[in-house]
Design an enzyme around this catalytic site. Structure first.
Site, mmCIF file in Angstrom:
data_model
loop_
_atom_site.group_PDB
_atom_site.id
_atom_site.type_symbol
_atom_site.label_atom_id
_atom_site.label_comp_id
_atom_site.label_asym_id
_atom_site.label_seq_id
_atom_site.Cartn_x
_atom_site.Cartn_y
_atom_site.Cartn_z
ATOM 1 C CB CYS A 100 -3.762 -4.792 -4.088
ATOM 2 S SG CYS A 100 -2.399 -5.973 -4.019
ATOM 3 C CG HIS A 142 -0.402 -1.794 -0.400
ATOM 4 N ND1 HIS A 142 -1.769 -1.845 -0.544
ATOM 5 C CD2 HIS A 142 0.107 -2.698 -1.272
ATOM 6 C CE1 HIS A 142 -2.067 -2.773 -1.459
ATOM 7 N NE2 HIS A 142 -0.957 -3.291 -1.927
ATOM 8 C CD GLU A 143 3.597 -2.447 -2.831
ATOM 9 O OE1 GLU A 143 3.729 -3.693 -2.943
ATOM 10 O OE2 GLU A 143 2.697 -1.824 -3.414
HETATM 11 NI NI NI Z 1 -0.553 -4.818 -3.338
#
Ligand code: NI
Length: 186
Positions: A100, A142-143
């Site tokens: 990330c 994830h986003e």
């Molecule tokens: Ni991220």
């Protein structure tokens, strides 16, 4: 338009719940999205949530044609996804290494659902409705976690599978040639 500073883990905004977008096709929204793409492209990321540049709205972007950091991954269309909702289509999960932009230099092994349907809107208010699998599915999960104040380290099942990229690759815990599940990078 400009590349923006990316907030890092520990910044309190990254733990907040982002607010829904209520007005589409506005100058402010278009500027935000252009800034997000500039920021993501400069970092060679595969995705970005607006809260990562300090704007806690339910806006994510993702996608790439070819990214040297994920040479083995099929392209994902560049997408703006606003006010997203995720529906899990199967309970099958897969573990893969994930990174990330807000956790620079690190990777962790994270389970994600293989098959999801996601719905939302683009910046003009057009509906988006897709069923996806694999890396595409992982990136979206994830986003969208960012919108609920969740960073991927909170999804790691065993924190033994968390570390700095150079250590993980040097000792071949993670293959350096393919970082299939880094959704963004430092
Ligand atoms: Ni991220």
């Amino acid at each position: 338009m400009a590349s923006k500073t990316i907030l890092r883990i520990g910044h309190p905004l990254l733990r907040t719940i982002s607010s829904p977008v209520t007005d589409f096709d506005t100058h402010e929204l278009h500027t935000l999205i252009l800034d997000m793409f500039d920021t993501m492209h400069e970092a060679s990321g595969a995705g970005l949530a607006s809260v990562q540049i300090g704007v806690p709205l339910r806006v994510v972007i993702f996608g790439f044609q070819h990214n040297p950091r994920y040479p083995d991954e099929a392209p994902i269309p560049e997408t703006v996804l606003i006010n997203p909702e995720i529906e899990i289509l199967t309970n099958n999960t897969e573990d893969a290494w994930e990174g990330c932009l807000s956790v620079p230099g690190m990777r962790g092994l994270v389970p994600r659902y293989n098959d999801i349907r996601y719905r939302g809107f683009d910046q003009y208010g057009n509906r988006i409705d897709r069923s996806v699998s694999g890396f595409h599915s992982r990136v979206v999960q994830h986003e969208c976690d960012h919108l609920d104040g969740i960073l991927y380290p909170q999804r790691i099942m065993d924190l033994g599978n968390f570390g700095f990229i150079d250590e993980l690759t040097q000792y071949r815990i993670m293959e350096s040639a393919s970082l299939p599940c880094e959704t963004s990078d430092d």
